[in-house]
Design an enzyme around this catalytic site. Structure first.
Site: not given
Length: 326
Positions: A136, A139-140
Site C-alpha cells: 500500500c 499507506c506507507d
C-alpha cells in the site's frame, strides 16, 4: 439463537458495491444492515486520486467512500462497524456470526467483500512485511521521502502505486516480468515519461534483502525471465502491486466459485448458486474490477434481493415502472 438480531437483508462488506446496495435496498424499504468488515470503504480508502468516477473530475478515494457511506446512512441503512467471521448459508434464515459476538439472521444476503492484496509468497517478503515491504503506497509512501523504492507489477495497481511514490521517493523502479504493461494507456504514458521512474522489463523479484538492526530493506534480487540471470538492486522499500485476490473465504465451501476464487453469479444478474444469496463487486468480477462497475453490481444485487423477497411474500413488490426508472 434467541439473542440474534434478524433483518430482511444483510449486506456483508462495504466499498462501492456494498454501499450502493445499501442505498437501493434502503430506498426499497428493506431496512438493510451493512456490516463493514475489516476495511470499511474497501480498497478505495487506500487510493488517492480517483479520476474515473462519473461526475467527479478528481476526488480522493477516502472522501468518495465517506460520501457513499453517508448516503447509505441517510437513506436509512443500518451501518455496523464489525467483521463477519462465519456465515452459514446452509439454512434459511442465513446466519452471520461477527467478531464482536453479534449474531445476525437474514432472509437474504448480499456479499460485497471485495478483494485483498496479492503477495508473491517469498519467505524474504514475509520477513520484511512492515519493515520495508508493503502492498500500500498510499499507506506507507510518506516514509520513503528522498529514498529509493521498487514497485513490483505491471497492471493499473502497480503503475498507480509507482506514480504516487514519485511524490516522496528520489527514484522509483518498476519491475515487470514481461516486456509491456497491462495498465491503462493514460497511466502508462504518465509513468514512462516521469523523470523519477525507471522500468526494468522481463525481470521478477526472487528475494528481498535487508538488515536486522534496525530491521529494514536494503535491496532486491531480480531474475531475468528471458535467460535466468540475476542482478542486485539497492532499495529502501519494496511495494508489491500484483493485483488482488477475491475475499471469498467466508463462502468458499458453500458457494460455487470460479477463476481462482471469484464467486460465480448467473449471467446478467447477481444471483449465486444459493437462492437468496447475491454477490457484487470485486468478489465476482475478474474482468473489469472498477469502482463504477462494482457500484452498478451493488445496485443490481439490491434489486435482485428485493425481487427475491417479494416473490416470497416478505416485501411488497415494487411497481415495474418505478424499478425501470431507477
Amino acid at each position: 439463537m434467541s439473542d440474534a438480531v434478524h433483518v430482511k437483508l444483510l449486506i456483508v462488506g462495504s466499498g462501492p458495491a456494498g454501499y450502493t446496495a445499501a442505498v437501493y435496498a434502503a430506498r426499497a424499504m428493506l431496512n438493510p444492515m451493512l456490516i463493514q468488515g475489516m476495511q470499511p470503504g474497501g480498497q478505495l480508502t487506500i487510493t488517492t486520486e480517483v479520476e474515473n468516477w462519473p461526475g467527479e473530475v478528481e476526488i480522493q478515494g477516502p472522501e468518495l467512500m465517506a460520501k457513499m457511506e453517508a448516503h447509505a446512512r441517510a437513506m436509512g441503512a443500518d451501518i455496523v462497524t464489525d467483521m463477519v467471521t462465519k456465515l452459514d448459508l446452509g439454512r434459511r434464515p442465513f446466519v452471520a456470526e461477527c467478531d464482536s459476538g453479534r449474531v445476525v439472521t437474514a432472509d437474504a444476503v448480499i456479499l460485497a467483500t471485495g478483494a485483498q492484496a496479492r503477495w508473491l509468497g517469498l519467505p524474504s517478503e514475509e520477513k520484511f512485511k512492515g519493515f520495508g515491504v508493503s502492498a500500500c503506497a498510499t499507506c506507507d509512501g510518506f516514509f520513503y521521502r528522498d529514498r529509493q523504492v521498487v514497485v513490483i507489477g505491471g497492471g493499473n495497481t502497480a503503475v498507480e502505486e509507482a506514480l504516487f511514490l514519485t511524490r516522496f521517493a528520489s527514484k522509483v523502479t518498476l519491475v515487470h516480468r514481461r516486456d509491456s504493461l497491462r495498465a491503462e494507456k493514460i497511466l502508462q504514458a504518465r509513468l514512462l515519461k516521469h523523470p523519477k521512474v525507471e522500468v526494468i522489463w522481463n525481470h521478477e523479484l526472487t528475494e528481498v534483502t535487508g538488515v536486522e538492526a534496525p530491521k529494514g530493506v536494503s535491496g532486491v534480487v531480480l531474475r531475468s525471465t528471458l535467460d535466468g540471470s540475476t542482478r542486485m538492486l539497492a532499495a529502501d522499500g519494496v511495494f508489491v502491486a500484483i493485483g488482488h485476490a477475491p475475499a471469498s473465504e467466508l463462502v468458499k465451501d458453500q458457494l460455487e466459485l470460479h477463476n481462482g476464487g471469484y464467486v460465480k453469479v448467473e449471467p446478467g444478474s447477481t444471483r449465486t448458486s444459493i437462492p437468496g444469496v447475491f454477490a457484487a463487486g470485486d468478489l465476482t468480477d475478474h474482468v473489469y474490477r472498477q469502482a463504477v462497475t462494482s457500484a452498478g453490481m451493488g445496485c443490481m444485487a439490491a434489486l435482485d434481493a428485493e425481487h427475491y423477497l417479494a416473490a416470497l411474500g416478505e416485501v411488497e413488490p415494487a411497481p415495474q415502472a418505478v424499478v425501470a426508472a431507477i
